[in-house]
Design a protein around this motif. Structure first.
Motif, PDB file in Angstrom:
ATOM      1  N   ASN A 210     -20.900 -33.729  32.407  1.00 39.51           N
ATOM      2  CA  ASN A 210     -20.368 -33.098  33.625  1.00 39.51           C
ATOM      3  C   ASN A 210     -20.333 -34.085  34.776  1.00 39.51           C
ATOM      4  OD1 ASN A 210     -20.336 -30.753  32.144  1.00 39.51           O
ATOM      5  ND2 ASN A 210     -22.057 -29.808  33.192  1.00 39.51           N
ATOM      6  N   SER A 211     -21.428 -34.842  34.911  1.00 39.62           N
ATOM      7  CA  SER A 211     -21.501 -35.789  36.020  1.00 39.62           C
ATOM      8  C   SER A 211     -20.497 -36.923  35.848  1.00 39.62           C
ATOM      9  CB  SER A 211     -22.929 -36.346  36.146  1.00 39.62           C
ATOM     10  OG  SER A 211     -23.294 -37.089  35.006  1.00 39.62           O
ATOM     11  N   LEU A 212     -20.330 -37.394  34.618  1.00 36.70           N
ATOM     12  CA  LEU A 212     -19.358 -38.467  34.357  1.00 36.70           C
ATOM     13  C   LEU A 212     -17.933 -37.994  34.613  1.00 36.70           C
ATOM     14  CD1 LEU A 212     -20.981 -39.843  31.084  1.00 36.70           C
ATOM     15  CD2 LEU A 212     -20.815 -41.080  33.249  1.00 36.70           C
ATOM     16  N   TRP A 213     -17.619 -36.782  34.171  1.00 30.19           N
ATOM     17  CA  TRP A 213     -16.270 -36.234  34.374  1.00 30.19           C
ATOM     18  C   TRP A 213     -16.018 -35.910  35.850  1.00 30.19           C
ATOM     19  CZ3 TRP A 213     -17.033 -32.608  29.597  1.00 30.19           C
ATOM     20  CH2 TRP A 213     -16.699 -33.327  28.434  1.00 30.19           C
ATOM     21  N   THR A 214     -17.056 -35.497  36.564  1.00 32.68           N
ATOM     22  CA  THR A 214     -16.914 -35.239  38.008  1.00 32.68           C
ATOM     23  C   THR A 214     -16.543 -36.515  38.739  1.00 32.68           C
ATOM     24  OG1 THR A 214     -18.501 -33.407  37.948  1.00 32.68           O
ATOM     25  CG2 THR A 214     -18.107 -34.444  40.082  1.00 32.68           C
ATOM     26  N   LEU A 215     -17.212 -37.601  38.405  1.00 35.60           N
ATOM     27  CA  LEU A 215     -16.918 -38.895  39.034  1.00 35.60           C
ATOM     28  C   LEU A 215     -15.525 -39.383  38.651  1.00 35.60           C
ATOM     29  CD1 LEU A 215     -20.361 -40.661  38.457  1.00 35.60           C
ATOM     30  CD2 LEU A 215     -19.497 -39.697  40.604  1.00 35.60           C
ATOM     31  N   GLU A 216     -15.141 -39.171  37.397  1.00 35.44           N
ATOM     32  CA  GLU A 216     -13.819 -39.606  36.940  1.00 35.44           C
ATOM     33  C   GLU A 216     -12.716 -38.833  37.656  1.00 35.44           C
ATOM     34  OE1 GLU A 216     -11.190 -41.987  34.910  1.00 35.44           O
ATOM     35  OE2 GLU A 216     -13.377 -42.141  35.002  1.00 35.44           O
ATOM     36  N   ARG A 217     -12.944 -37.553  37.880  1.00 32.62           N
ATOM     37  CA  ARG A 217     -11.951 -36.742  38.587  1.00 32.62           C
ATOM     38  C   ARG A 217     -11.788 -37.211  40.031  1.00 32.62           C
ATOM     39  NH1 ARG A 217      -7.307 -34.212  37.892  1.00 32.62           N
ATOM     40  NH2 ARG A 217      -7.025 -32.430  39.292  1.00 32.62           N
ATOM     41  N   MET A 218     -12.883 -37.562  40.668  1.00 33.49           N
ATOM     42  CA  MET A 218     -12.818 -38.092  42.033  1.00 33.49           C
ATOM     43  C   MET A 218     -12.001 -39.376  42.073  1.00 33.49           C
ATOM     44  SD  MET A 218     -16.700 -37.608  43.474  1.00 33.49           S
ATOM     45  CE  MET A 218     -17.567 -36.037  43.370  1.00 33.49           C
ATOM     46  N   LYS A 219     -12.196 -40.196  41.055  1.00 30.90           N
ATOM     47  CA  LYS A 219     -11.469 -41.465  40.993  1.00 30.90           C
ATOM     48  C   LYS A 219      -9.972 -41.220  40.775  1.00 30.90           C
ATOM     49  CE  LYS A 219     -13.405 -44.482  38.364  1.00 30.90           C
ATOM     50  NZ  LYS A 219     -13.804 -45.207  37.121  1.00 30.90           N
ATOM     51  N   GLN A 220      -9.627 -40.255  39.926  1.00 31.23           N
ATOM     52  CA  GLN A 220      -8.227 -39.976  39.629  1.00 31.23           C
ATOM     53  C   GLN A 220      -7.476 -39.438  40.843  1.00 31.23           C
ATOM     54  OE1 GLN A 220      -8.352 -37.274  36.321  1.00 31.23           O
ATOM     55  NE2 GLN A 220      -8.468 -38.894  34.783  1.00 31.23           N
ATOM     56  N   THR A 221      -8.109 -38.534  41.585  1.00 34.87           N
ATOM     57  CA  THR A 221      -7.445 -37.864  42.710  1.00 34.87           C
ATOM     58  C   THR A 221      -7.693 -38.553  44.039  1.00 34.87           C
ATOM     59  OG1 THR A 221      -9.347 -36.399  43.029  1.00 34.87           O
ATOM     60  CG2 THR A 221      -7.605 -35.637  41.548  1.00 34.87           C
ATOM     61  N   ASN A 222      -8.640 -39.498  44.036  1.00 41.46           N
ATOM     62  CA  ASN A 222      -9.032 -40.152  45.292  1.00 41.46           C
ATOM     63  C   ASN A 222      -9.458 -39.112  46.338  1.00 41.46           C
ATOM     64  OD1 ASN A 222      -9.519 -42.458  46.842  1.00 41.46           O
ATOM     65  ND2 ASN A 222      -7.504 -42.382  47.813  1.00 41.46           N
TER      66      ASN A 222
END
Length: 424
Positions: A210-222
């Protein structure tokens, strides 16, 4: 209206990690374990499904909470607890990942064979499936597939709700003459109960994903969502997984319990039975739609499992063996692809070892997850209630109390199982 549009825009930028979590959870724990629970033990299993989902909730939320609050994964947090904690997480991940991936892959292969009517490839179906999964993730084409999975997941959601309502309308089947329900509190019953709870809604150690995907989503959407936005998205996804689990137990009960039929142990035959479960209530015309939806959701689950384990291993190895952040970033893709191949190969060995015994493989993987759950639960609670998280980002008193109750619950059942197994 402007405020509403703004909230919807923010939610769309935040949405993703929770959906991935739901896709991971709705796979084996729902399609297989919840259906089996209802078919073998009836509605008495509803209480356990609801109870374990509530007891596990805080530890999954803490993964998303920690990532949003610190902008780092909860695996980074394990290092702050000390190198022994990070090493223990690493060893527990290695101990479980081949069995978990193998179980999910074996079930997915069954739904693939059922959808396309393939029965001549045997175990090669899993090999082909794994090659496709590794190829998709290795070349980084998951975004398009992720969008497709979300669409099909909506179809499965609508199908499950429809089948559930039809089943309620028709009522449970009449038990056959001489039907005797299975005993829950013997060795095999306890083993299944732990297997059911081990992946309900999924394994606790997957909270790091969950934490890894949360960070990845932030990176994708800025876009950095507020903590309440991240938690809202996750809570909605978690609630949906819980409701669907209840529906699958009811479907298994109303359609199979008391019929005298045993759910097949062969993965392809089991998939056919599960799809038939829908069509008997909705109508034969829906078979191909349900079969395609079920396979696609399972395919999304195995993709998410490969991605989650590879990401978590990659990050763990970097934290253990690399000190400089710049070196960490340059080695990401290499580590990630290596772990994809390693997990695939190890999981295939597990599948070949268990042969065509679906229930034994799934039960072993899920019980293993349940036994190691208390360790990860304790780690997650420490990270969000101590010095590692700012006070305003820490969970409420209610969540803390629920967390302590959850740890006692998970530890008690795990200990009970080990003692029972040892003296049986």
């Amino acid at each position: 209206m402007i405020i509403l549009n703004g909230k919807l825009s923010s939610f769309s930028k935040t949405a993703g990690p929770g959906i991935l979590f739901a896709c991971t959870a709705i796979g084996v724990s729902h399609l297989v374990q919840s259906t089996r629970a209802g078919a073998d033990f009836g509605l008495m299993m509803l209480g356990f499904v609801i109870l374990v989902s509530v007891m596990k909730y805080p530890f999954f939320e803490y993964g998303s909470r920690y990532a949003n609050s610190t902008q780092t994964s909860i695996i980074d947090g394990y290092k702050k607890l000390g190198k022994p904690a990070l090493w223990l997480y690493f060893l527990l991940t290695i101990a479980s990942m081949f069995f978990v991936t193998g179980a999910v892959g074996f079930v997915t292969a069954g739904f693939f064979e059922n959808l396309f009517g393939i029965d001549f490839l045997g175990e090669w179906t899993v090999v082909i499936l794994f090659v496709v999964c590794v190829g998709i993730l290795a070349i980084g084409k998951y975004n398009l597939l992720d969008s497709l999975i979300k669409i099909i997941a909506i179809v499965l959601l609508a199908s499950t709700v429809s089948a559930f309502l039809f089943a309620l309308y028709n009522g449970p089947i009449e038990p056959v003459s001489g039907f005797e329900p299975k005993e829950l509190w013997d060795i095999s019953g306890i083993f299944f109960l732990l297997a059911l709870m081990g992946w309900m809604p999924t394994a606790v150690d997957l909270s790091s994903w969950n934490s890894l995907w949360t960070l990845e989503r932030m990176k994708q959407t800025n876009y950095k969502p507020k903590l309440k936005e991240t938690l809202l998205e996750f809570r909605l996804a978690y609630l949906i997984t819980g409701i669907l689990a209840v529906m699958f137990v009811v479907l298994g009960t109303f359609i199979f319990y008391g019929s005298g039929q045993e759910l097949p142990n062969n993965n392809s035959d089991f998939a056919h039975k599960v799809v038939t479960l829908y069509t008997e209530t909705i109508g034969g015309w829906s078979y191909i739609i349900i079969a395609a939806s079920a396979f696609t959701v399972m395919f999304g689950t195995i993709i998410a499992v490969f991605d989650g384990y590879s990401r978590s291993l990659q990050r763990t190895v970097e934290l253990i063996f690399t000190k400089k952040e710049d070196k960490i970033r340059t080695k990401f893709r290499t580590f990630y692809v290596i772990f994809l191949i390693l997990i695939s190969a190890g999981s295939l060995v597990v599948i070949f070892q268990f042969g065509n015994n679906l229930k034994e493989l799934v039960d072993f993987a899920t019980v293993l997850s349940f036994v190691i759950a208390p360790v990860i639960a304790i780690f997650n609670l420490r990270l969000v209630t101590g010095k590692f998280l700012e006070k305003e980002h820490q969970p409420s008193i209610f969540l803390r109390i629920l967390s302590f109750a959850g740890i006692v619950f998970l530890s008690g059942f795990a200990l009970f199982f080990l003692i029972t197994k040892f003296y049986s």
